[in-house]
Motif scaffolding. Structure first.
Motif, PDB file in Angstrom:
ATOM      1  N   ALA A 197       0.809  -1.216   0.000  1.00 12.07           N
ATOM      2  CA  ALA A 197       0.000   0.000   0.000  1.00 12.07           C
ATOM      3  C   ALA A 197       0.844   1.268   0.000  1.00 12.07           C
ATOM      4  N   SER A 198       2.144   1.140  -0.126  1.00 15.72           N
ATOM      5  CA  SER A 198       3.018   2.305   0.036  1.00 15.72           C
ATOM      6  C   SER A 198       2.724   3.421  -0.966  1.00 15.72           C
ATOM      7  N   GLY A 199       2.248   3.093  -2.140  1.00 13.86           N
ATOM      8  CA  GLY A 199       1.994   4.109  -3.145  1.00 13.86           C
ATOM      9  C   GLY A 199       0.656   4.803  -3.027  1.00 13.86           C
ATOM     10  N   THR A 200      -0.234   4.300  -2.180  1.00 13.20           N
ATOM     11  CA  THR A 200      -1.574   4.877  -2.058  1.00 13.20           C
ATOM     12  C   THR A 200      -1.777   5.642  -0.756  1.00 13.20           C
ATOM     13  N   ILE A 201      -0.800   5.607   0.132  1.00 15.86           N
ATOM     14  CA  ILE A 201      -0.931   6.269   1.424  1.00 15.86           C
ATOM     15  C   ILE A 201      -0.663   7.762   1.259  1.00 15.86           C
ATOM     16  N   ARG A 202      -1.563   8.579   1.797  1.00 18.73           N
ATOM     17  CA  ARG A 202      -1.379  10.026   1.817  1.00 18.73           C
ATOM     18  C   ARG A 202      -1.215  10.437   3.285  1.00 18.73           C
ATOM     19  N   ARG A 203      -0.076  11.038   3.612  1.00 21.20           N
ATOM     20  CA  ARG A 203       0.263  11.329   5.007  1.00 21.20           C
ATOM     21  C   ARG A 203       0.032  12.803   5.341  1.00 21.20           C
ATOM     22  N   PHE A 204      -0.477  13.029   6.576  1.00 22.83           N
ATOM     23  CA  PHE A 204      -0.774  14.382   7.050  1.00 22.83           C
ATOM     24  C   PHE A 204      -0.246  14.540   8.467  1.00 22.83           C
ATOM     25  N   ALA A 205      -0.115  15.782   8.898  1.00 20.97           N
ATOM     26  CA  ALA A 205       0.488  16.061  10.206  1.00 20.97           C
ATOM     27  C   ALA A 205      -0.364  15.537  11.355  1.00 20.97           C
ATOM     28  N   THR A 206      -1.686  15.528  11.188  1.00 22.24           N
ATOM     29  CA  THR A 206      -2.589  15.046  12.238  1.00 22.24           C
ATOM     30  C   THR A 206      -3.690  14.200  11.612  1.00 22.24           C
ATOM     31  N   THR A 207      -4.361  13.427  12.450  1.00 24.16           N
ATOM     32  CA  THR A 207      -5.511  12.658  11.971  1.00 24.16           C
ATOM     33  C   THR A 207      -6.621  13.598  11.529  1.00 24.16           C
ATOM     34  N   ASP A 208      -6.770  14.728  12.221  1.00 18.61           N
ATOM     35  CA  ASP A 208      -7.791  15.701  11.842  1.00 18.61           C
ATOM     36  C   ASP A 208      -7.567  16.184  10.405  1.00 18.61           C
ATOM     37  N   GLN A 209      -6.315  16.451  10.028  1.00 20.02           N
ATOM     38  CA  GLN A 209      -6.026  16.868   8.660  1.00 20.02           C
ATOM     39  C   GLN A 209      -6.267  15.729   7.665  1.00 20.02           C
ATOM     40  N   ALA A 210      -5.992  14.499   8.095  1.00 24.67           N
ATOM     41  CA  ALA A 210      -6.254  13.344   7.232  1.00 24.67           C
ATOM     42  C   ALA A 210      -7.746  13.205   6.957  1.00 24.67           C
ATOM     43  N   VAL A 211      -8.554  13.419   7.979  1.00 24.13           N
ATOM     44  CA  VAL A 211     -10.009  13.325   7.805  1.00 24.13           C
ATOM     45  C   VAL A 211     -10.509  14.439   6.904  1.00 24.13           C
ATOM     46  N   LYS A 212      -9.956  15.616   7.048  1.00 25.64           N
ATOM     47  CA  LYS A 212     -10.359  16.733   6.181  1.00 25.64           C
ATOM     48  C   LYS A 212     -10.045  16.418   4.714  1.00 25.64           C
ATOM     49  N   ALA A 213      -8.937  15.730   4.475  1.00 28.76           N
ATOM     50  CA  ALA A 213      -8.604  15.331   3.102  1.00 28.76           C
ATOM     51  C   ALA A 213      -9.649  14.372   2.544  1.00 28.76           C
ATOM     52  N   LEU A 214     -10.104  13.454   3.384  1.00 30.50           N
ATOM     53  CA  LEU A 214     -11.181  12.546   2.980  1.00 30.50           C
ATOM     54  C   LEU A 214     -12.459  13.328   2.693  1.00 30.50           C
ATOM     55  N   ALA A 215     -12.792  14.263   3.571  1.00 29.04           N
ATOM     56  CA  ALA A 215     -14.020  15.045   3.398  1.00 29.04           C
ATOM     57  C   ALA A 215     -13.982  15.883   2.115  1.00 29.04           C
ATOM     58  N   ARG A 216     -12.797  16.343   1.724  1.00 26.83           N
ATOM     59  CA  ARG A 216     -12.664  17.125   0.484  1.00 26.83           C
ATOM     60  C   ARG A 216     -12.723  16.249  -0.757  1.00 26.83           C
ATOM     61  N   GLY A 217     -12.608  14.954  -0.588  1.00 22.04           N
ATOM     62  CA  GLY A 217     -12.588  14.053  -1.731  1.00 22.04           C
ATOM     63  C   GLY A 217     -11.194  13.795  -2.269  1.00 22.04           C
ATOM     64  N   ASP A 218     -10.162  14.194  -1.491  1.00 26.97           N
ATOM     65  CA  ASP A 218      -8.785  13.987  -1.936  1.00 26.97           C
ATOM     66  C   ASP A 218      -8.365  12.521  -1.821  1.00 26.97           C
ATOM     67  N   THR A 219      -8.996  11.784  -0.924  1.00 21.96           N
ATOM     68  CA  THR A 219      -8.728  10.354  -0.781  1.00 21.96           C
ATOM     69  C   THR A 219     -10.053   9.616  -0.682  1.00 21.96           C
ATOM     70  N   MET A 220      -9.979   8.304  -0.853  1.00 21.85           N
ATOM     71  CA  MET A 220     -11.187   7.480  -0.783  1.00 21.85           C
ATOM     72  C   MET A 220     -11.512   7.061   0.647  1.00 21.85           C
ATOM     73  N   ALA A 221     -10.493   7.066   1.516  1.00 25.01           N
ATOM     74  CA  ALA A 221     -10.681   6.609   2.885  1.00 25.01           C
ATOM     75  C   ALA A 221      -9.678   7.297   3.800  1.00 25.01           C
ATOM     76  N   ALA A 222      -9.866   7.125   5.101  1.00 24.85           N
ATOM     77  CA  ALA A 222      -8.920   7.593   6.114  1.00 24.85           C
ATOM     78  C   ALA A 222      -8.896   6.559   7.227  1.00 24.85           C
ATOM     79  N   MET A 223      -7.731   6.353   7.807  1.00 25.14           N
ATOM     80  CA  MET A 223      -7.580   5.360   8.867  1.00 25.14           C
ATOM     81  C   MET A 223      -6.971   6.031  10.088  1.00 25.14           C
ATOM     82  N   GLY A 224      -7.532   5.721  11.269  1.00 28.46           N
ATOM     83  CA  GLY A 224      -7.020   6.313  12.499  1.00 28.46           C
ATOM     84  C   GLY A 224      -7.896   5.948  13.679  1.00 28.46           C
ATOM     85  N   PRO A 225      -7.661   6.544  14.845  1.00 32.74           N
ATOM     86  CA  PRO A 225      -8.498   6.290  16.011  1.00 32.74           C
ATOM     87  C   PRO A 225      -9.948   6.696  15.744  1.00 32.74           C
TER      88      PRO A 225
END
Length: 302
Positions: A197-225
């Motif tokens: 999965a190394s090529g599909t992971i999009r990394r962000f400084a916080t989980t909150d920023q990762a979720v925002k990326a999902l909400a914007r449609g930048d990724t298909m999913a987000a994983m975290g607590p």
């Protein structure tokens, strides 16, 4: 260093499959705290009562648990600290602290010793993961007051999976997924399937920023607590996004207990805090805090 990784670092060695040890079997004993040079660290419980206030150390910029908004501390851990203080009969004060490289360092800096330069300890530290093996390794701290569980989850866009087939880790060989950089989710997905999965992971400084990326449609999913995913999606959860907890092959521990830590010299304070939490769990006040924040409450193992 991210708050999530610091919180989990104490049990990270237990997260992945590998050689199994009986409790404390691989621990090298340290000098017992009671057998070392005596030093008074922190305030005694009677002093807290006499002074009329108690200080809680909480992680900064850690929504939905603890963060600052309009100059005031907010979040689930803040409200739990307030109910503890109310039960003891003192004023709550909150110290928002930075996460260090490891949980051990955080406990040393804020609970049992203080930082080397200008350091001091707080009376209680909130949002400390509990595991019986930690009690073997960090003997200067009493782990108590378990008030919730947290678990690793996957949030995903309904539009990305219209057939209702929720994504599992294997999907991320091809599907994009947002994670907090250097978090448990990042480590797990980076090693899953020997890096498939190394090529599909999009990394962000916080989980909150990762979720925002999902909400914007930048990724298909987000994983975290779970709590961070639920808080980040808010009303979108159930409408445009869903969340689930699939199996995680190779991951031994997908959930963990959250409690408090106090200095081992102040066990009477630990008993008082634990009793306050026990009562708040029994009468539903802690469950109500989670509900008010739109979060799922997972009962702790006590």
């Amino acid at each position: 260093m991210t708050r999530t990784l610091a919180v989990l670092s104490g049990i990270a060695c237990l997260a992945f499959a590998g050689q199994a040890f009986a409790r404390c079997e691989d621990h090298v004993p340290q000098p017992k705290p009671q057998n070392t040079f005596a030093q008074d660290v922190g305030r005694e419980f009677d002093t807290i009562l006499d002074d009329g206030w108690i200080e809680f150390a909480v992680y900064e910029d850690f929504p939905p648990w603890s963060y600052e908004e309009a100059g005031k501390p907010q979040g689930v851990d803040i409200e739990i600290g307030r109910l503890i203080a109310e039960d003891i009969g003192v004023e709550p004060r909150f110290r928002l602290v930075q996460a260090d490289e490891t949980l051990d360092a955080d406990l040393r800096n804020y609970v049992w010793k203080g930082a080397i330069v200008g350091g001091r300890v707080s009376d209680v530290m909130l949002h400390v993961p509990y595991d019986s093996d930690l009690t073997c390794r960090i003997e200067q701290v009493v782990f108590t007051g378990q008030y919730a569980m947290e678990e690793l989850a996957i949030a995903y866009a309904i539009s990305a999976y219209p057939d209702g087939d929720a994504p599992t880790p294997a999907y991320f060989r091809y599907d994009t997924v947002a994670v907090e950089n250097d978090s448990l989710s990042d480590f797990y997905l980076s090693s899953f399937g020997r890096g498939a999965a190394s090529g599909t992971i999009r990394r962000f400084a916080t989980t909150d920023q990762a979720v925002k990326a999902l909400a914007r449609g930048d990724t298909m999913a987000a994983m975290g607590p779970r709590a961070a995913l639920e808080a980040g999606l808010g009303e979108d959860l159930g409408r445009d996004h869903k969340l689930h907890t699939p199996p995680y092959p190779g991951l031994v521990r997908k959930d963990w207990t959250i409690g408090v830590a106090v200095n081992h010299q102040h066990r009477d304070l630990g008993y008082a805090v634990d009793y306050a939490i026990e009562k708040a769990l029994a009468d539903g006040r802690i469950q109500a805090i989670f509900a008010a924040h739109g979060l799922t409450f997972l009962p702790p193992e006590r």
